[in-house]
Design a protein around this motif. Sequence first.
Motif, PDB file in Angstrom:
ATOM      1  N   ILE A  13     -77.454 -31.448 -41.133  1.00 60.62           N
ATOM      2  CA  ILE A  13     -76.869 -30.912 -40.023  1.00 60.62           C
ATOM      3  C   ILE A  13     -75.666 -31.735 -39.354  1.00 60.62           C
ATOM      4  CG2 ILE A  13     -77.232 -29.605 -37.756  1.00 60.62           C
ATOM      5  CD1 ILE A  13     -80.337 -29.553 -38.750  1.00 60.62           C
ATOM      6  N   MET A  14     -74.585 -31.076 -39.315  1.00 63.76           N
ATOM      7  CA  MET A  14     -73.438 -31.913 -38.684  1.00 63.76           C
ATOM      8  C   MET A  14     -72.808 -31.116 -37.588  1.00 63.76           C
ATOM      9  SD  MET A  14     -71.747 -33.226 -42.169  1.00 63.76           S
ATOM     10  CE  MET A  14     -71.970 -31.764 -43.122  1.00 63.76           C
ATOM     11  N   LEU A  15     -72.863 -31.511 -36.210  1.00 61.14           N
ATOM     12  CA  LEU A  15     -72.211 -30.769 -35.174  1.00 61.14           C
ATOM     13  C   LEU A  15     -71.101 -31.687 -34.413  1.00 61.14           C
ATOM     14  CD1 LEU A  15     -75.925 -29.786 -33.921  1.00 61.14           C
ATOM     15  CD2 LEU A  15     -74.221 -28.190 -34.715  1.00 61.14           C
ATOM     16  N   VAL A  16     -70.217 -30.931 -34.140  1.00 61.21           N
ATOM     17  CA  VAL A  16     -69.097 -31.666 -33.190  1.00 61.21           C
ATOM     18  C   VAL A  16     -69.134 -30.776 -32.053  1.00 61.21           C
ATOM     19  CG1 VAL A  16     -66.758 -32.020 -32.953  1.00 61.21           C
ATOM     20  CG2 VAL A  16     -67.830 -32.585 -35.319  1.00 61.21           C
ATOM     21  N   ASN A  17     -69.485 -31.211 -30.977  1.00 62.12           N
ATOM     22  CA  ASN A  17     -69.615 -30.547 -29.674  1.00 62.12           C
ATOM     23  C   ASN A  17     -70.293 -29.065 -29.674  1.00 62.12           C
ATOM     24  OD1 ASN A  17     -67.726 -32.429 -28.997  1.00 62.12           O
ATOM     25  ND2 ASN A  17     -66.015 -31.473 -29.330  1.00 62.12           N
ATOM     26  N   SER A  18     -71.481 -29.262 -30.156  1.00 63.70           N
ATOM     27  CA  SER A  18     -72.366 -28.333 -30.386  1.00 63.70           C
ATOM     28  C   SER A  18     -72.157 -27.204 -31.565  1.00 63.70           C
ATOM     29  CB  SER A  18     -72.726 -27.575 -29.303  1.00 63.70           C
ATOM     30  OG  SER A  18     -73.396 -28.434 -28.373  1.00 63.70           O
ATOM     31  N   CYS A  19     -71.177 -27.257 -32.288  1.00 57.03           N
ATOM     32  CA  CYS A  19     -70.703 -26.328 -33.587  1.00 57.03           C
ATOM     33  C   CYS A  19     -70.772 -27.100 -34.786  1.00 57.03           C
ATOM     34  CB  CYS A  19     -69.105 -25.795 -33.115  1.00 57.03           C
ATOM     35  SG  CYS A  19     -68.898 -24.731 -31.782  1.00 57.03           S
ATOM     36  N   HIS A  20     -71.287 -26.403 -35.703  1.00 59.30           N
ATOM     37  CA  HIS A  20     -71.370 -26.780 -37.122  1.00 59.30           C
ATOM     38  C   HIS A  20     -70.102 -27.215 -37.805  1.00 59.30           C
ATOM     39  CE1 HIS A  20     -75.294 -25.172 -36.587  1.00 59.30           C
ATOM     40  NE2 HIS A  20     -75.950 -25.972 -37.541  1.00 59.30           N
ATOM     41  N   VAL A  21     -70.074 -28.267 -38.458  1.00 61.10           N
ATOM     42  CA  VAL A  21     -68.666 -28.660 -39.283  1.00 61.10           C
ATOM     43  C   VAL A  21     -68.977 -29.251 -40.384  1.00 61.10           C
ATOM     44  CG1 VAL A  21     -67.367 -29.347 -37.130  1.00 61.10           C
ATOM     45  CG2 VAL A  21     -68.695 -31.191 -38.092  1.00 61.10           C
ATOM     46  N   LYS A  22     -67.930 -29.482 -41.273  1.00 59.81           N
ATOM     47  CA  LYS A  22     -68.095 -30.063 -42.717  1.00 59.81           C
ATOM     48  C   LYS A  22     -67.709 -31.427 -42.547  1.00 59.81           C
ATOM     49  CE  LYS A  22     -68.649 -25.618 -44.799  1.00 59.81           C
ATOM     50  NZ  LYS A  22     -70.193 -25.272 -44.651  1.00 59.81           N
ATOM     51  N   LEU A  23     -67.877 -32.129 -43.771  1.00 61.20           N
ATOM     52  CA  LEU A  23     -67.683 -33.512 -43.769  1.00 61.20           C
ATOM     53  C   LEU A  23     -66.064 -33.876 -43.637  1.00 61.20           C
ATOM     54  CD1 LEU A  23     -69.924 -34.352 -46.976  1.00 61.20           C
ATOM     55  CD2 LEU A  23     -69.849 -35.532 -44.618  1.00 61.20           C
ATOM     56  N   ASP A  24     -65.236 -32.721 -43.892  1.00 60.83           N
ATOM     57  CA  ASP A  24     -63.661 -33.022 -43.706  1.00 60.83           C
ATOM     58  C   ASP A  24     -63.102 -32.920 -42.384  1.00 60.83           C
ATOM     59  OD1 ASP A  24     -63.838 -30.384 -43.710  1.00 60.83           O
ATOM     60  OD2 ASP A  24     -62.335 -30.127 -45.646  1.00 60.83           O
ATOM     61  N   ARG A  25     -64.139 -32.528 -41.541  1.00 56.40           N
ATOM     62  CA  ARG A  25     -63.327 -32.086 -39.973  1.00 56.40           C
ATOM     63  C   ARG A  25     -63.030 -33.477 -39.593  1.00 56.40           C
ATOM     64  NH1 ARG A  25     -64.625 -28.561 -35.856  1.00 56.40           N
ATOM     65  NH2 ARG A  25     -63.841 -29.485 -33.979  1.00 56.40           N
ATOM     66  N   VAL A  26     -61.665 -33.341 -38.833  1.00 59.40           N
ATOM     67  CA  VAL A  26     -60.892 -34.316 -38.250  1.00 59.40           C
ATOM     68  C   VAL A  26     -61.455 -34.242 -36.800  1.00 59.40           C
ATOM     69  CG1 VAL A  26     -58.754 -35.424 -37.723  1.00 59.40           C
ATOM     70  CG2 VAL A  26     -59.032 -34.251 -40.015  1.00 59.40           C
ATOM     71  N   LEU A  27     -61.788 -35.393 -36.566  1.00 57.87           N
ATOM     72  CA  LEU A  27     -62.263 -35.714 -35.141  1.00 57.87           C
ATOM     73  C   LEU A  27     -61.160 -35.812 -33.959  1.00 57.87           C
ATOM     74  CD1 LEU A  27     -65.272 -37.972 -35.773  1.00 57.87           C
ATOM     75  CD2 LEU A  27     -65.560 -35.430 -35.252  1.00 57.87           C
ATOM     76  N   VAL A  28     -61.416 -35.443 -32.716  1.00 58.74           N
ATOM     77  CA  VAL A  28     -60.228 -35.676 -31.579  1.00 58.74           C
ATOM     78  C   VAL A  28     -61.171 -36.500 -30.596  1.00 58.74           C
ATOM     79  CG1 VAL A  28     -58.982 -33.861 -32.553  1.00 58.74           C
ATOM     80  CG2 VAL A  28     -60.510 -33.602 -30.556  1.00 58.74           C
ATOM     81  N   GLU A  29     -60.164 -37.119 -29.791  1.00 57.70           N
ATOM     82  CA  GLU A  29     -60.382 -37.687 -28.568  1.00 57.70           C
ATOM     83  C   GLU A  29     -61.723 -36.968 -27.755  1.00 57.70           C
ATOM     84  OE1 GLU A  29     -60.009 -40.737 -27.060  1.00 57.70           O
ATOM     85  OE2 GLU A  29     -60.803 -40.204 -25.153  1.00 57.70           O
ATOM     86  N   GLY A  30     -62.872 -37.816 -27.512  1.00 51.97           N
ATOM     87  CA  GLY A  30     -63.937 -37.280 -26.641  1.00 51.97           C
ATOM     88  C   GLY A  30     -64.919 -36.474 -27.375  1.00 51.97           C
ATOM     89  N   ASP A  31     -64.745 -36.385 -28.687  1.00 52.46           N
ATOM     90  CA  ASP A  31     -65.892 -35.379 -29.609  1.00 52.46           C
ATOM     91  C   ASP A  31     -67.039 -35.994 -29.412  1.00 52.46           C
ATOM     92  OD1 ASP A  31     -64.091 -33.286 -30.221  1.00 52.46           O
ATOM     93  OD2 ASP A  31     -63.892 -34.005 -32.379  1.00 52.46           O
TER      94      ASP A  31
END
Lengths: 74, 578
Positions: A45-63
């Motif tokens: 399970i991969m979550l960015v700010n409580s939402c599911h993402v995939k491996l290729d998701r690009v992160l942004v400041e504050g994530d």
Amino acid sequence: MNITVKLFASFRNGRFEIKSGDYPPGTTVADVSDCLNLPQNELGIMLVNSCHVKLDRVLVEGDTLALFPLLGGG
Amino acid sequence: MDKIARIDMGAAGGPKVTVGDLGEYAGLGGRAMTSLVVAAEVHPLAHALGAENKLVISPGMLSGTTGSMTGRLSVGCKSPLTGTIKESNAGGQAAQVLARLGYAAVILEGKPVGDDLYKIVINKDGIKVIVDNSLKMMDNYLLVAKLRQEFGDKVAYMTIGSAGERKLLAASIACTDPELRPTRHCGRGGVGAVMGAKRVKAIILDDAGMKMRPAKDLDKFRDANRLFVEGLRKHPVTGEGLPAYGTNVLTNVLNEAGGYPTNNFKSGQFAGSSKISGEAQAELEIKRGGSATHGCHRGCVIQCSGIYNDKDGKYLTKQPEYETVWSHGGHCGIDDLDTIAQLDRIDDNIGVDTIEMGVTIGIAMDAGLIEFGDKAGAIRLMEEVQKGTPLGRVLGSGAGITGKVFGVERVPVVKNQALPAYDPRAVQGIGVTYATTTQGADHTAGYAIATNILKVGGDVDPLKTEGQIELSRNLQIATAAIDSTGMCLFIAFAILDQPETFQALLDMLGSFYGITMTGDDVVALGKKVLSAERDFNTRAGFTKHDDRLPRFFYNEPIAPHNQTFLMKDEELDEVFNW
């Protein structure tokens, strides 16, 4: 840019629970997990700010990125 | 499992036992047995606590064999909590022992006149129903200790505590684990109240002199079981996550995903979640000399449970599992594992469903009876239930009734049964199951969390409506079938992901009964069970308007996703159109 990484269950072993750090712009979820030596086939399970993402998701400041192995319960 | 015992508790001159062949119920077990019997034999408008209701107890189709994970026992009746048909299943030793004794079902019928309390002893010589008024109002731990003096340690016990005797709507039936702790409960829907209404306090199951049930094709069954166990051991969920952390590993998952209902469904995240997480719980259990890995019945290879000791290293309760930790924890704003464990112990002892009771306490908090987060207050409320005070009886009648008595608008129930530990606004798929299952709000009936949140068995976006109807439909069908086999539902994590493990399960069923079993047969079984249940509910007066969530889920967005439940009514009405 500043990213907070949270690890859970067996991913914590020999690592950490939560850590904020500086990452270069363009960093993806895969980059962070590689950095932590987390085998991609164990990522559940991969979550960015409580939402599911995939491996290729690009992160942004504050994530906030949360990484779990495959888990179940219920 | 070639016979059915019917015990008429209301027969003239005292309870009468009749043992007959399987007849039209041949080949059935578990939920298929309980639901088909209830649908065929119980008047849909019967009062659930009356003589017309029946309590059907059935081991699964593979229970009592050498097959791994086959220890689930189904109990069915018309539910006093929901008014629907009910199947509530539990682990523990009872299913294995009852199956080895040869009973595909034991059916409690009728209702005695008078105040006598009974225990039922089932062994190789037959069934005896014995008056024992010395057991009156005993709670489960003391009750089992007393019964052990008479029947020893090589038996399985099914019991009700004081809540069942009082016919409280949250009352459960306890099954003992391998160490004879009354910790595995048929919890949901008030099945304990039905047993109490029939004045049966305890069922003692003694399989001395009986053998494992043999498969028709012994070699094939053994090989299939070996492959099945290998499949469970190699899957990360059943082989690593559940043994190490138990089901409570989900606390952090749901909290991170924003679907962890907090303070009676007011937020999707709980500030105290890490303190009551599975990771923290496992560490504490090991530190105190308990265990984070324990099986509820012999033959379990997943071992999702554990032993929770108190501060002094003394046994307090089994490892409270995720729903229990949530209902008494985040839902009530309580972030203390010891308090949650004490509440779990009280629930098991008096014999009530941990989900219904925890949700009810949260409703009482919302009503202002006590504050959210009041640990001592929560225990005090449970003590009221134990004492059977008027307040305790209201609380023990569940979330719906408590909400009405105290004028609370936000009452998370479907068909009067409390919602479990996943907010349907953040996990749309589980909302479909809550709304439409024949059982009243029930996560296990179609565990969309797997695909929505855990990404096991596929990937459906939890925040969107697409794919949720089909997902819930397929899961509800599969679950109805699995609940009939005696298999623990947690095998689903492995069989959803690994076709060879699913094939091994089919081969276990096929070689045991000497038939060919295909995936289509499993689907057909699941549909047959669901159709019978739906038909009963329709005749009991339920319509599509009952297949809905409470309005607040449609009207109040929840943080952090600030979303409501989005599924349209017409979509929900499609779940059972197959």
